[in-house]
Design an enzyme around this catalytic site. Sequence first.
Site, PDB file in Angstrom:
ATOM      1  N   GLU A  22      10.006  34.309 -44.490  1.00  0.00           N
ATOM      2  CA  GLU A  22       9.256  34.040 -43.267  1.00  0.00           C
ATOM      3  C   GLU A  22       8.039  34.963 -43.149  1.00  0.00           C
ATOM      4  OE1 GLU A  22      11.119  33.059 -39.570  1.00  0.00           O
ATOM      5  OE2 GLU A  22      13.112  33.309 -40.456  1.00  0.00           O
ATOM      6  N   CYS A  59      10.093  28.685 -33.484  1.00  0.00           N
ATOM      7  CA  CYS A  59      11.267  29.256 -34.132  1.00  0.00           C
ATOM      8  C   CYS A  59      12.482  28.442 -33.710  1.00  0.00           C
ATOM      9  CB  CYS A  59      11.448  30.719 -33.752  1.00  0.00           C
ATOM     10  SG  CYS A  59      12.898  31.470 -34.520  1.00  0.00           S
ATOM     11  N   HIS A 113       4.422  25.824 -42.985  1.00  0.00           N
ATOM     12  CA  HIS A 113       5.490  25.927 -43.977  1.00  0.00           C
ATOM     13  C   HIS A 113       5.030  25.366 -45.311  1.00  0.00           C
ATOM     14  CE1 HIS A 113       8.826  27.028 -41.265  1.00  0.00           C
ATOM     15  NE2 HIS A 113       8.131  26.349 -40.374  1.00  0.00           N
ATOM     16  N   CYS A 120      16.231  30.148 -41.143  1.00  0.00           N
ATOM     17  CA  CYS A 120      14.968  29.819 -40.483  1.00  0.00           C
ATOM     18  C   CYS A 120      15.067  28.374 -40.031  1.00  0.00           C
ATOM     19  CB  CYS A 120      13.783  30.018 -41.423  1.00  0.00           C
ATOM     20  SG  CYS A 120      12.194  29.520 -40.712  1.00  0.00           S
ATOM     21  N   GLY A 140      12.031  26.303 -40.740  1.00  0.00           N
ATOM     22  CA  GLY A 140      12.005  26.189 -42.199  1.00  0.00           C
ATOM     23  C   GLY A 140      12.988  25.152 -42.706  1.00  0.00           C
TER      24      GLY A 140
END
Length: 279
Positions: free
Chosen positions: A211, A75, A162, A220, A223
């Site tokens: 997410e 994260c 992802h 994110c 992301g």
Amino acid sequence: MPLSFTKMHGLGNDFVVLEAINAPIELTPAQARRIADRRFGVGCDQILIVGPPRAGNADFSYRILNADGSESGQCGNGARCFVRYVRETGLTDKKAVVVDIRDGQMTLEALDDDTFSVALGVPAFAPADVPLAGFAAARRYTLDDVPGGPVMFAAVSFGNPHAVLDVADIDTAPVATLGPALESHRVFPERVNVGFRQIVARDHIRLRVFERGAGETLACGSGAAAAVVTAIAAGTLDRDVRVDLAGGTARVVWDGPGTPAYLIGPAERVFDGRLAVAG
């Protein structure tokens, strides 16, 4: 059991941070969901647990629990909050710290009091590494059996999977329908974070992310990195890119295959408190 916590956010992606350096904290999925609940708990997208290092060269270890109680391996926004937390609470005075995460290590650095850089690691594009089932390696993949299909996407892992789609305008992108359909699609055996990318210029994108385990969030970090590196790999973005998300702006820098991607942006401490967690 009562737990002290700190509420933090990175660009609106919010976290409950728990310190477990001297006393381990093990939360059940139900307990994690209760803490993350915005009506019955503190409320957050993820729970971050700060622990002692597992490897000799590390300063700390780091666990991430999603709002649904599942565990994540990465994260980027949480990592920036992590380094601010350990510095502000006096756990370290280092500007750069090495942290053990679920699938390896990452380096986090305080650039100044409000801006932090996270080395997210070398992106993994091979389908087996994402993981993405049933496809040979390619720049883009196509799925027909999703709402509004066929849908083309790029795939990459930063320790979490992802899928990134290009859209003409993120304001009208079908995040609410296509996000959950892709998140739990059978070709993603560990589920997937779904990014909706609008390319504005070679150094600028807009992005929304659905997410896994949390739904659409205001930002994110991994992301953002996924959206940038997949476009750089395709030749449509330059190495240093501004990423506009609902919660604010971050930068992603990537020098190409075999090198780590860097996520740069703010992290904020909101408040401290104590919570009661049922057994």
